[in-house]
Design a protein around this motif. Structure first.
Motif, mmCIF file in Angstrom:
data_model
loop_
_atom_site.group_PDB
_atom_site.id
_atom_site.type_symbol
_atom_site.label_atom_id
_atom_site.label_comp_id
_atom_site.label_asym_id
_atom_site.label_seq_id
_atom_site.Cartn_x
_atom_site.Cartn_y
_atom_site.Cartn_z
ATOM 1 N N SER A 1 0.841 -1.199 0.000
ATOM 2 C CA SER A 1 0.000 0.000 0.000
ATOM 3 C C SER A 1 0.877 1.250 0.000
ATOM 4 O O SER A 1 2.025 1.211 0.452
ATOM 5 N N PRO A 2 0.350 2.362 -0.509
ATOM 6 C CA PRO A 2 1.137 3.598 -0.533
ATOM 7 C C PRO A 2 1.604 4.033 0.854
ATOM 8 O O PRO A 2 2.756 4.445 1.020
ATOM 9 N N PHE B 1 -3.248 7.707 -5.776
ATOM 10 C CA PHE B 1 -4.141 8.107 -6.858
ATOM 11 C C PHE B 1 -4.230 7.027 -7.926
ATOM 12 O O PHE B 1 -5.323 6.661 -8.361
ATOM 13 N N LEU B 2 -3.102 6.495 -8.355
ATOM 14 C CA LEU B 2 -3.103 5.465 -9.391
ATOM 15 C C LEU B 2 -3.772 4.180 -8.914
ATOM 16 O O LEU B 2 -4.503 3.536 -9.665
ATOM 17 N N ARG B 3 -3.541 3.830 -7.663
ATOM 18 C CA ARG B 3 -4.173 2.631 -7.118
ATOM 19 C C ARG B 3 -5.692 2.821 -7.031
ATOM 20 O O ARG B 3 -6.451 1.919 -7.395
ATOM 21 N N ALA B 4 -6.149 3.992 -6.577
ATOM 22 C CA ALA B 4 -7.585 4.262 -6.492
ATOM 23 C C ALA B 4 -8.215 4.270 -7.880
ATOM 24 O O ALA B 4 -9.316 3.744 -8.079
ATOM 25 N N ARG B 5 -7.520 4.840 -8.836
ATOM 26 C CA ARG B 5 -8.030 4.890 -10.210
ATOM 27 C C ARG B 5 -8.133 3.496 -10.812
ATOM 28 O O ARG B 5 -9.111 3.168 -11.474
ATOM 29 N N ASP C 1 -13.831 -1.952 -10.488
ATOM 30 C CA ASP C 1 -15.107 -2.037 -9.784
ATOM 31 C C ASP C 1 -16.268 -1.524 -10.618
ATOM 32 O O ASP C 1 -17.406 -1.588 -10.188
ATOM 33 N N SER C 2 -16.003 -1.000 -11.803
ATOM 34 C CA SER C 2 -17.072 -0.435 -12.620
ATOM 35 C C SER C 2 -17.997 -1.549 -13.103
ATOM 36 O O SER C 2 -17.587 -2.703 -13.238
ATOM 37 N N PRO C 3 -19.251 -1.211 -13.414
ATOM 38 C CA PRO C 3 -20.210 -2.235 -13.846
ATOM 39 C C PRO C 3 -19.771 -2.952 -15.119
ATOM 40 O O PRO C 3 -20.066 -4.111 -15.323
#
Length: 149
Positions: A59-60, A122-126, A132-134
């Motif tokens: 993790s960051p 940021f890159l990990r969240a993106r 996680d998108s449908p």
């Protein structure tokens, strides 16, 4: 080892070389506090890339904590005569360990790590939001159906 891990490791090696190159370029072109402060910050950036290269899924916050702890450990070790003695014998040891303690460097290590922690976060969240998108979920809808946006 997955292809993604290989690419991450390659990117980290290239980034570390870039940070080292920037540090040496600044050292060659400038003198004074900018040289000193940027050297400490870029050293932390190099350590951060090494941490990610060793353990890509870290993790960051953990990578940043490990980076700062390592940099501070090396800096405070300079209060003993061991790094100075090793640095006198080897250029490589001098680059890794330094030769003398400087309290200002202790403050500049986080300055070098924090932007990388933020970029990593940021890159990990993106990346996670994309997975996680449908559209990326595994449902039984056929492609081209009325349910596709």
């Amino acid at each position: 080892m997955s292809l993604a891990v290989r690419w991450i490791r390659l990117l980290m090696v290239v980034s570390a070389a870039g940070f080292a190159g920037a540090a040496y370029a600044i050292r060659a072109a400038m003198d004074g506090p900018i040289e000193q402060y940027s050297g400490a910050a870029l050293s932390a950036a190099i350590v951060y890339t090494i941490v990610i290269c060793i353990w890509p899924p870290i993790s960051p916050l953990s990578a940043g904590s490990a980076t700062i702890a390592y940099c501070w450990f090396i800096e405070f070790a300079q209060l003993t005569p061991i790094p100075a003695a090793l640095s006198q014998r080897s250029w490589f040891a001098r680059q890794l360990l330094g030769a003398r303690f400087d309290l200002i460097d202790v403050a500049w290590y986080p300055v070098g790590a924090i932007p990388l922690i933020a970029a990593h976060w940021f890159l990990r969240a993106r990346t996670r939001s994309r997975t996680d998108s449908p559209r990326s979920s595994s449902t039984c809808r056929p492609e081209g159906s009325l349910y596709d946006p």
